[in-house]
Write a protein that holds these residues in place. Structure first.
Motif, PDB file in Angstrom:
ATOM      1  N   UNK A  52     100.948 -42.603 -71.120  1.00  0.00           N
ATOM      2  CA  UNK A  52     101.041 -42.337 -69.691  1.00  0.00           C
ATOM      3  C   UNK A  52      99.809 -42.936 -69.000  1.00  0.00           C
ATOM      4  N   UNK A  53     100.028 -43.536 -67.817  1.00  0.00           N
ATOM      5  CA  UNK A  53      98.898 -44.040 -67.040  1.00  0.00           C
ATOM      6  C   UNK A  53      98.779 -43.181 -65.792  1.00  0.00           C
ATOM      7  N   UNK A  54      97.571 -42.664 -65.543  1.00  0.00           N
ATOM      8  CA  UNK A  54      97.356 -41.698 -64.462  1.00  0.00           C
ATOM      9  C   UNK A  54      96.463 -42.284 -63.376  1.00  0.00           C
ATOM     10  N   UNK A  55      96.854 -42.002 -62.121  1.00  0.00           N
ATOM     11  CA  UNK A  55      96.049 -42.355 -60.958  1.00  0.00           C
ATOM     12  C   UNK A  55      95.708 -41.080 -60.197  1.00  0.00           C
ATOM     13  N   UNK A  56      94.579 -41.096 -59.471  1.00  0.00           N
ATOM     14  CA  UNK A  56      94.196 -39.938 -58.659  1.00  0.00           C
ATOM     15  C   UNK A  56      93.697 -40.410 -57.297  1.00  0.00           C
ATOM     16  N   UNK A  57      94.087 -39.674 -56.261  1.00  0.00           N
ATOM     17  CA  UNK A  57      93.589 -39.973 -54.922  1.00  0.00           C
ATOM     18  C   UNK A  57      93.448 -38.679 -54.138  1.00  0.00           C
ATOM     19  N   UNK A  73     100.782 -30.207 -49.582  1.00  0.00           N
ATOM     20  CA  UNK A  73     100.569 -28.789 -49.275  1.00  0.00           C
ATOM     21  C   UNK A  73      99.133 -28.418 -48.929  1.00  0.00           C
ATOM     22  N   UNK A  74      98.152 -29.168 -49.437  1.00  0.00           N
ATOM     23  CA  UNK A  74      96.764 -28.813 -49.150  1.00  0.00           C
ATOM     24  C   UNK A  74      95.850 -30.004 -49.403  1.00  0.00           C
ATOM     25  N   UNK A  75      94.628 -29.903 -48.883  1.00  0.00           N
ATOM     26  CA  UNK A  75      93.634 -30.954 -49.102  1.00  0.00           C
ATOM     27  C   UNK A  75      93.074 -30.805 -50.513  1.00  0.00           C
ATOM     28  N   UNK A  76      93.260 -31.841 -51.312  1.00  0.00           N
ATOM     29  CA  UNK A  76      92.843 -31.800 -52.715  1.00  0.00           C
ATOM     30  C   UNK A  76      93.020 -33.188 -53.324  1.00  0.00           C
ATOM     31  N   UNK A  77      92.699 -33.318 -54.606  1.00  0.00           N
ATOM     32  CA  UNK A  77      93.022 -34.536 -55.345  1.00  0.00           C
ATOM     33  C   UNK A  77      94.427 -34.407 -55.917  1.00  0.00           C
ATOM     34  N   UNK A  78      95.184 -35.500 -55.789  1.00  0.00           N
ATOM     35  CA  UNK A  78      96.542 -35.559 -56.322  1.00  0.00           C
ATOM     36  C   UNK A  78      96.595 -36.587 -57.450  1.00  0.00           C
ATOM     37  N   UNK A  79      97.351 -36.275 -58.492  1.00  0.00           N
ATOM     38  CA  UNK A  79      97.497 -37.165 -59.640  1.00  0.00           C
ATOM     39  C   UNK A  79      98.928 -37.678 -59.682  1.00  0.00           C
ATOM     40  N   UNK A  80      99.046 -39.004 -59.800  1.00  0.00           N
ATOM     41  CA  UNK A  80     100.344 -39.664 -59.951  1.00  0.00           C
ATOM     42  C   UNK A  80     100.347 -40.312 -61.325  1.00  0.00           C
ATOM     43  N   UNK A  81     101.367 -40.003 -62.142  1.00  0.00           N
ATOM     44  CA  UNK A  81     101.421 -40.537 -63.498  1.00  0.00           C
ATOM     45  C   UNK A  81     102.661 -41.402 -63.692  1.00  0.00           C
TER      46      UNK A  81
END
Length: 397
Positions: free
Chosen positions: A320-325, A371-379
């Motif tokens: 799996x390759x993961x991105x975060x923003x 839903x909220x201000x945070x870091x999101x991970x897309x895999x």
């Protein structure tokens, strides 16, 4: 030292500048701890071998000393008076050496705080290993302190704790002391384990994930290290047949990110510093095989003045390759993967809030309000561990 004890106490009165000598027989590689109390704290110590070799120079004027003894012999302890005549109390402790049975990394020690004295144990540990010490009596009866001979305190007696788990800061001898409350005689069991350092988790070039596999005994602790950067998310997933092999996460300074007492099999969080993290794997009720998956997503930043980015990649080694923003509450995010779901698909989750798009849907596109201000991970998840070239477009507005 009376039979069944590891400490002795002598008291006296000393004149200004006077020197009084005591002798103490002790063994090679035993830790010795000396504590000298006087009203003005100016009665001080010196320590010598029989051949005159100085272990503690009296000129240092120390009232506390601890060290590993070089030989089995009779040591001389000097007590030197201060500026006025004073009473003093000298406490000498020589820790009982502890060795684990062959093939084991744990031992249970049975003892008694004879005459109400602290009982001290000494054992060698290596930097990066995980040590756990548990006393089987309530802290109202007795408690422990732990310190490194060179590095100093790991668990202060002021905490009045009967258990401790942590990462050893350096290779040295450590002392664990059983301290009875109010000088009472207490029968106790002390269980000590030092888990092996299994080595570093290294993510190969072009990947954001790595797996390590092993076998762990009941109650054993195995420690891995992983280098990662400040503000990067880390995701840890532990699998075992009974689902009772669990995790702990520590910074190098011992600060806990995940307390092992939580007994979690999954953890995700934003890392506070660029440093080498310690990941504990903690055995369950039986000997089990385990698989630890560690993921550190690649950070995504939009170019100045834009709210969209196209990312190209490969699921190297079938990982799996993961991105975060980072994104804000009520923004709309759209993510599109340019390959069919039979080849690869996505999941999306908030580091704090959890799942937004489940991998079970095998979707290649998603649009929604965050839903909220945070870091999101897309895999990007390849089907059946395939190596897939893909394009991924992400927009947030």
């Amino acid at each position: 030292m009376a039979a069944g004890t590891t400490a002795g106490v002598v008291k006296g009165t000393i004149l200004p500048g006077q020197t009084t000598a005591y002798s103490l027989a002790a063994g090679q590689s035993q830790p010795m701890i000396l504590i000298l109390d006087s009203p003005k704290n100016d009665v001080t110590l010196g320590v010598f071998e029989p051949n005159g070799h100085t272990l503690l120079n009296p000129a240092n004027k120390l009232t506390h000393w601890q060290g590993l003894l070089p030989n089995t012999e009779i040591y001389t302890i000097l007590v030197t008076g201060g500026v006025t005549a004073e009473n003093y109390t000298l406490t000498a402790k020589v820790a009982q050496p502890v060795s684990f049975p062959a093939g084991s990394s744990s031992i249970t020690l049975k003892g008694n705080t004879a005459k109400g004295y602290v009982f001290s144990y000494g054992l060698n540990g290596s930097a990066g290993q995980t040590m756990t010490a548990t006393l089987n009596v309530p802290s109202s009866t007795a408690y422990i302190d732990i310190f490194g001979i060179a590095s100093g305190s790991l668990l202060s007696s002021t905490a009045r704790s009967s258990t401790w788990t942590g990462i050893l800061p350096q290779t040295q001898d450590y002392v664990i002391e059983v301290i009875p409350t109010n000088g009472q005689e207490v029968n106790y069991n002390l269980t000590v384990s030092i888990g092996p350092t299994a080595g570093a988790i290294v993510m190969e070039t072009g990947t954001t994930a790595a797996e390590v596999k092993g076998a762990i005994q009941s109650g054993q602790i195995i420690t891995y290290t992983l280098d990662a950067g400040q503000s990067q998310p880390m995701i840890l997933i532990m699998d075992s047949p009974n689902h009772d092999v669990t995790l702990g996460v520590f910074e190098p300074n011992g600060n806990m990110l995940l307390n092992p007492a939580n007994q979690w099999t999954r953890w995700q969080g934003l890392l506070p510093q660029t440093e080498q993290y310690k990941i504990q794997v903690i055995g369950g009720t039986t000997t089990e095989n385990y698989t630890l998956t560690a993921k550190v997503p690649q950070l995504v930043n939009f170019a100045s003045g834009t709210s969209s980015i196209s990312l190209g990649g490969t699921t190297a080694n079938g990982y799996v390759f993961s991105y975060a923003l980072n994104a804000s509450a009520n923004q709309t995010m759209t993510v599109t993967l340019n390959v069919p779901s039979s080849t690869a698909y996505m999941d999306i989750f908030g580091l704090t809030s959890g799942t937004i798009l489940s991998s079970a849907t095998k979707a290649t596109t998603w649009t929604g309000v965050l839903p909220q201000t945070q870091d999101y991970v897309i895999e990007v998840i390849p089907n059946n561990g395939a190596v897939v070239d893909y394009g991924l477009t992400v927009s947030v507005h």
